[in-house]
Design a protein around this motif. Structure first.
Motif, mmCIF file in Angstrom:
data_model
loop_
_atom_site.group_PDB
_atom_site.id
_atom_site.type_symbol
_atom_site.label_atom_id
_atom_site.label_comp_id
_atom_site.label_asym_id
_atom_site.label_seq_id
_atom_site.Cartn_x
_atom_site.Cartn_y
_atom_site.Cartn_z
ATOM 1 N N GLU A 68 24.679 -2.453 37.339
ATOM 2 C CA GLU A 68 23.516 -2.885 36.521
ATOM 3 C C GLU A 68 24.022 -3.839 35.459
ATOM 4 O O GLU A 68 24.765 -3.470 34.566
ATOM 5 N N THR A 71 24.244 -3.209 31.706
ATOM 6 C CA THR A 71 25.215 -2.151 31.453
ATOM 7 C C THR A 71 26.635 -2.717 31.534
ATOM 8 O O THR A 71 27.494 -2.372 30.721
ATOM 9 N N ALA B 95 28.506 3.694 29.857
ATOM 10 C CA ALA B 95 27.980 2.846 30.939
ATOM 11 C C ALA B 95 27.263 3.698 31.981
ATOM 12 O O ALA B 95 26.205 3.319 32.488
ATOM 13 N N ARG B 98 23.894 4.699 30.651
ATOM 14 C CA ARG B 98 22.971 3.547 30.678
ATOM 15 C C ARG B 98 22.532 3.234 32.096
ATOM 16 O O ARG B 98 21.394 2.839 32.335
ATOM 17 N N TYR B 99 23.451 3.408 33.057
ATOM 18 C CA TYR B 99 23.092 3.169 34.458
ATOM 19 C C TYR B 99 21.968 4.113 34.892
ATOM 20 O O TYR B 99 20.977 3.694 35.488
ATOM 21 N N ASP B 102 18.597 3.336 33.381
ATOM 22 C CA ASP B 102 17.976 2.229 34.111
ATOM 23 C C ASP B 102 17.431 2.703 35.462
ATOM 24 O O ASP B 102 16.332 2.326 35.869
#
Lengths: 281, 281
Positions: A68, A71, B95, B98-99, B102
């Protein structure tokens, strides 16, 4: 400390992929690059193209995969914290940068969505321009206006700063710059000049390109154009999709509202009431 | 130091709005709430609804406006840093969080997109379930399977941890929990039981709801259902949109492939080749 291994895999000329490469270059982090040329291969099935588009770009840092693109960019900023930062320290300024990052991803993001879904659907901006690119009847003038108006909003945000990030390259610069490589394609497809409308933005892009980190990552605009045309050919081969698209095109012409094509095709039905009332009886 | 003023404006029961309220409650930050009930008012024009959906939720902190729900959540985490953090310190773990944030926004996000665009288009998951909700012919079984498969992926990510964030509520918990308030609506519309497929996920949700920060923010599932039905009525009034939707419905039945409805309607044409080859001659 063992040497770091950084790999990046992305689709050729995809703005998302470029957005991940610029911060690596800016922080002077060496990486191996794998550009995927799926669209060039006539052997690639639609499913393969779709799948690889969905998961790209990917950053692999010492074997750990990060997906992503937003990210990935924030990961690069945080994992190599000691080198030039892309986000300011102040929470509100960070939020503003993230807001504009998101804005660009949603509003300027034309071809990328095409890359991800082949025949782009959920475009947020200038759907008619893209429809035109795919050879469908549409209102190119309206599409150009839409794109220029989005870019003008960005010019206001830039103001008199050299970069969106202020005195140095920031998160917003990193996400917008890759789209600049596509400007030539839009201009050539729709026969207009973005610089005539947004001179400050073009000035900003040219200044960014004087930095090696940017210029070494961005592809040649002519190459981008040629690849877009190849992608178009590939899409044209997919008969059912084109047939459906042409059906929409006919539907739009019957409704005597060219806007409708882009909006139906790109899934924006909300304005249907307005189209109907605007259309001649 | 002067007292802080925190306001939050969001659409009633919108998962994005709830995602912004939970972290404020968890950090024990007092705020004033304005819930927008646009859909309830028959006076609201489509354009008004569309505009207000686009810019909501918004957080106003001492007069400074912060837009875009993911940006708001990260702002809350950073502006009140000394109170419980939602993101781990390690860049790779950040990360990963956040992945998944999303992922949930894209894959579990059903009704929300409807809220933003009235007749949802760019849905990433279970389009047919939503089509069903709007009274169109579609394959509800396929839609349910799609949703359950996404939720099962999340169960794997949860593993044996009490929260996605580990021992405490994290970014992923904050974005998934508001969708739990909609589960009852999906179950009632499509006559199935999510718990039977994903018991661990329901266990996780119930544990989260034992926290005051979560339980005081989440709306009553029955109220969510009633509001979804009101929204549906409002959409049904917009004749041209419904007419187009019904056209797609007929097109799909003629093609003898019910999947096609959702995919065309929700703008996913990529698989067209497959539909055609799968359809009986």
């Amino acid at each position: 400390m063992a040497a770091e291994r950084v790999n990046i895999i992305h689709l050729l000329a995809s703005p998302h992929g470029l957005t991940c490469r610029i911060p690596l270059a800016e922080k002077k982090i060496g990486y191996e690059l794998e550009e995927v040329h799926k669209f060039r291969s006539s052997m690639a099935t639609l499913e393969e193209v779709k799948e690889s588009c969905k998961s790209l770009p990917v950053l692999i840092h010492n074997g750990k995969e990060i997906y992503e693109f937003r990210t990935v960019v924030e990961y690069i900023d945080e994992a190599w914290k000691s080198r030039s930062a892309f986000l300011p320290l102040d929470p509100y300024k960070r939020a503003q940068a993230r807001y504009w990052f998101d804005f660009i991803d949603k509003e300027v993001n034309l071809i990328l969505v095409i890359n991800r879904q082949l025949v782009a659907i959920s475009l947020f901006s200038a759907p008619s321009l893209v429809a035109w690119l795919w050879g469908l009847a549409c209102d190119t003038e309206a599409a150009k206006k839409e794109l220029v108006s989005t870019l003008k909003e960005l010019e206001v945000e830039l103001g008199d700063k050299p970069y969106f990030g202020g005195e140095s390259l920031g998160l917003v610069d990193i996400v917008l710059l890759p789209h600049y490589a596509w400007f030539h394609t839009y201009e050539r497809c729709a026969d207009f000049c973005i610089q005539a409308h947004c001179p400050k933005l073009i000035g900003w892009a040219k200044q960014c390109l004087r930095k090696a980190s940017a210029s070494q990552c961005l592809p040649d605009p002519d190459e981008v154009y040629e690849n877009a045309m190849k992608l178009k050919e590939r899409v044209d081969e997919i008969t059912p999709v084109v047939a459906i698209a042409k059906f929409f095109s006919r539907l739009a012409s019957r409704c005597d509202s060219e806007h409708m094509l882009g909006d139906i095709f790109f899934g924006r039905l909300v304005g249907a009431e307005a189209w109907v009332s605007e259309s001649p009886a």
